[in-house]
Design a protein around this motif. Structure first.
Motif, mmCIF file in Angstrom:
data_model
loop_
_atom_site.group_PDB
_atom_site.id
_atom_site.type_symbol
_atom_site.label_atom_id
_atom_site.label_comp_id
_atom_site.label_asym_id
_atom_site.label_seq_id
_atom_site.Cartn_x
_atom_site.Cartn_y
_atom_site.Cartn_z
ATOM 1 N N GLY A 154 0.813 -1.210 0.000
ATOM 2 C CA GLY A 154 0.000 0.000 0.000
ATOM 3 C C GLY A 154 0.849 1.264 0.000
ATOM 4 N N LEU A 155 1.941 1.245 0.758
ATOM 5 C CA LEU A 155 2.826 2.403 0.808
ATOM 6 C C LEU A 155 3.541 2.586 -0.529
ATOM 7 N N ALA A 156 3.941 1.498 -1.161
ATOM 8 C CA ALA A 156 4.578 1.594 -2.478
ATOM 9 C C ALA A 156 3.586 2.163 -3.494
ATOM 10 N N GLY A 157 2.305 1.763 -3.415
ATOM 11 C CA GLY A 157 1.283 2.313 -4.308
ATOM 12 C C GLY A 157 1.077 3.801 -4.083
ATOM 13 N N LEU A 158 1.091 4.224 -2.824
ATOM 14 C CA LEU A 158 0.951 5.646 -2.503
ATOM 15 C C LEU A 158 2.122 6.440 -3.078
ATOM 16 N N PHE A 159 3.334 5.914 -2.948
ATOM 17 C CA PHE A 159 4.496 6.596 -3.507
ATOM 18 C C PHE A 159 4.409 6.681 -5.028
ATOM 19 N N LEU A 160 3.919 5.640 -5.678
ATOM 20 C CA LEU A 160 3.766 5.677 -7.133
ATOM 21 C C LEU A 160 2.743 6.725 -7.547
ATOM 22 N N CYS A 161 1.638 6.830 -6.822
ATOM 23 C CA CYS A 161 0.621 7.843 -7.139
ATOM 24 C C CYS A 161 1.174 9.250 -6.947
ATOM 25 N N LEU A 162 1.899 9.483 -5.849
ATOM 26 C CA LEU A 162 2.491 10.798 -5.622
ATOM 27 C C LEU A 162 3.510 11.150 -6.707
ATOM 28 N N THR A 163 4.285 10.171 -7.140
ATOM 29 C CA THR A 163 5.254 10.412 -8.197
ATOM 30 C C THR A 163 4.559 10.771 -9.500
ATOM 31 N N ALA A 164 3.488 10.038 -9.819
ATOM 32 C CA ALA A 164 2.742 10.335 -11.042
ATOM 33 C C ALA A 164 2.127 11.732 -10.979
ATOM 34 N N LEU A 165 1.599 12.121 -9.811
ATOM 35 C CA LEU A 165 1.032 13.464 -9.674
ATOM 36 C C LEU A 165 2.098 14.536 -9.857
ATOM 37 N N LEU A 166 3.271 14.332 -9.275
ATOM 38 C CA LEU A 166 4.339 15.321 -9.414
ATOM 39 C C LEU A 166 4.847 15.430 -10.846
ATOM 40 N N VAL A 167 4.739 14.368 -11.616
ATOM 41 C CA VAL A 167 5.184 14.401 -13.009
ATOM 42 C C VAL A 167 4.099 14.993 -13.905
ATOM 43 N N LEU A 168 2.842 14.623 -13.680
ATOM 44 C CA LEU A 168 1.765 15.006 -14.608
ATOM 45 C C LEU A 168 1.131 16.360 -14.304
ATOM 46 N N LEU A 169 1.017 16.755 -13.045
ATOM 47 C CA LEU A 169 0.346 18.014 -12.723
ATOM 48 C C LEU A 169 1.018 19.245 -13.336
ATOM 49 N N LEU A 216 2.321 19.470 -16.143
ATOM 50 C CA LEU A 216 1.967 19.478 -17.559
ATOM 51 C C LEU A 216 0.526 19.913 -17.777
ATOM 52 N N VAL A 217 -0.345 19.694 -16.805
ATOM 53 C CA VAL A 217 -1.773 19.961 -16.951
ATOM 54 C C VAL A 217 -2.139 21.356 -16.443
ATOM 55 N N LEU A 218 -1.567 21.767 -15.329
ATOM 56 C CA LEU A 218 -1.932 23.040 -14.720
ATOM 57 C C LEU A 218 -1.346 24.218 -15.498
ATOM 58 N N PRO A 219 -2.057 25.353 -15.494
ATOM 59 C CA PRO A 219 -1.503 26.538 -16.178
ATOM 60 C C PRO A 219 -0.334 27.101 -15.379
ATOM 61 N N PRO A 220 0.554 27.841 -16.055
ATOM 62 C CA PRO A 220 1.690 28.424 -15.324
ATOM 63 C C PRO A 220 1.207 29.456 -14.311
ATOM 64 N N LEU A 221 1.853 29.498 -13.167
ATOM 65 C CA LEU A 221 1.472 30.406 -12.103
ATOM 66 C C LEU A 221 2.358 31.643 -12.144
ATOM 67 N N PRO A 222 1.841 32.777 -11.655
ATOM 68 C CA PRO A 222 2.688 33.979 -11.589
ATOM 69 C C PRO A 222 3.762 33.802 -10.522
ATOM 70 N N PRO A 223 4.847 34.543 -10.625
ATOM 71 C CA PRO A 223 5.897 34.405 -9.609
ATOM 72 C C PRO A 223 5.403 34.872 -8.240
ATOM 73 N N PRO A 224 5.921 34.296 -7.183
ATOM 74 C CA PRO A 224 5.494 34.718 -5.841
ATOM 75 C C PRO A 224 6.053 36.101 -5.511
ATOM 76 N N PRO A 225 5.452 36.775 -4.541
ATOM 77 C CA PRO A 225 5.988 38.092 -4.149
ATOM 78 C C PRO A 225 7.377 37.951 -3.520
ATOM 79 N N LEU A 226 8.127 39.054 -3.573
ATOM 80 C CA LEU A 226 9.513 39.041 -3.103
ATOM 81 C C LEU A 226 9.661 38.651 -1.633
ATOM 82 N N PRO A 227 8.814 39.121 -0.703
ATOM 83 C CA PRO A 227 8.993 38.687 0.701
ATOM 84 C C PRO A 227 8.859 37.174 0.885
ATOM 85 N N LEU A 228 8.017 36.550 0.073
ATOM 86 C CA LEU A 228 7.872 35.097 0.173
ATOM 87 C C LEU A 228 9.128 34.379 -0.317
ATOM 88 N N LEU A 229 9.821 34.980 -1.271
ATOM 89 C CA LEU A 229 11.073 34.382 -1.754
ATOM 90 C C LEU A 229 12.197 34.515 -0.726
#
Length: 107
Positions: A45-60, A62-75
């Motif tokens: 089950g833990l190996a399956g969870l890691f595979l799902c998280l890896t797939a999300l980190l690879v695919l998201l 590509l699917v999500l629109p680009p975000l604006p840069p964060p404000p300078l204090p946050l950097l």
């Protein structure tokens, strides 16, 4: 060919050991016992969870629109955290465990 009959008290049967013979035999029996299933660090089950998280980190990205840069204090937050950690590492400790003339990280 001559066949030998072993007595029950012979060393091969375990009766010739003195002292911790039983304890040694019990320790060997425990060492040979197979581990119970599911006792490892990673389960299926833990190996399956890691595979799902890896797939999300690879695919998201590509699917999500680009975000604006964060404000300078946050950097500057990671830079501030690093400065605090560096100061804590280099400031001499006040608990008295430190040897004279040594760095605070070498006790």
């Amino acid at each position: 060919m001559v066949l030998e009959r072993r007595r029950p008290g012979s060393r091969a049967a375990g009766g010739g050991m003195r002292g911790g013979g039983k304890l040694q035999a019990q320790g060997q029996a425990r060492a040979r016992a197979p581990a119970a299933p599911g006792q490892g660090y990673f389960t299926a089950g833990l190996a399956g969870l890691f595979l799902c998280l890896t797939a999300l980190l690879v695919l998201l990205p590509l699917v999500l629109p680009p975000l604006p840069p964060p404000p300078l204090p946050l950097l500057l937050v990671p830079v501030g955290l690093m400065a605090v950690l560096l100061a804590l590492a280099l400031v001499p400790s006040s608990d008295g465990r430190r040897a004279s003339g040594a760095s605070s990280c070498l006790y």
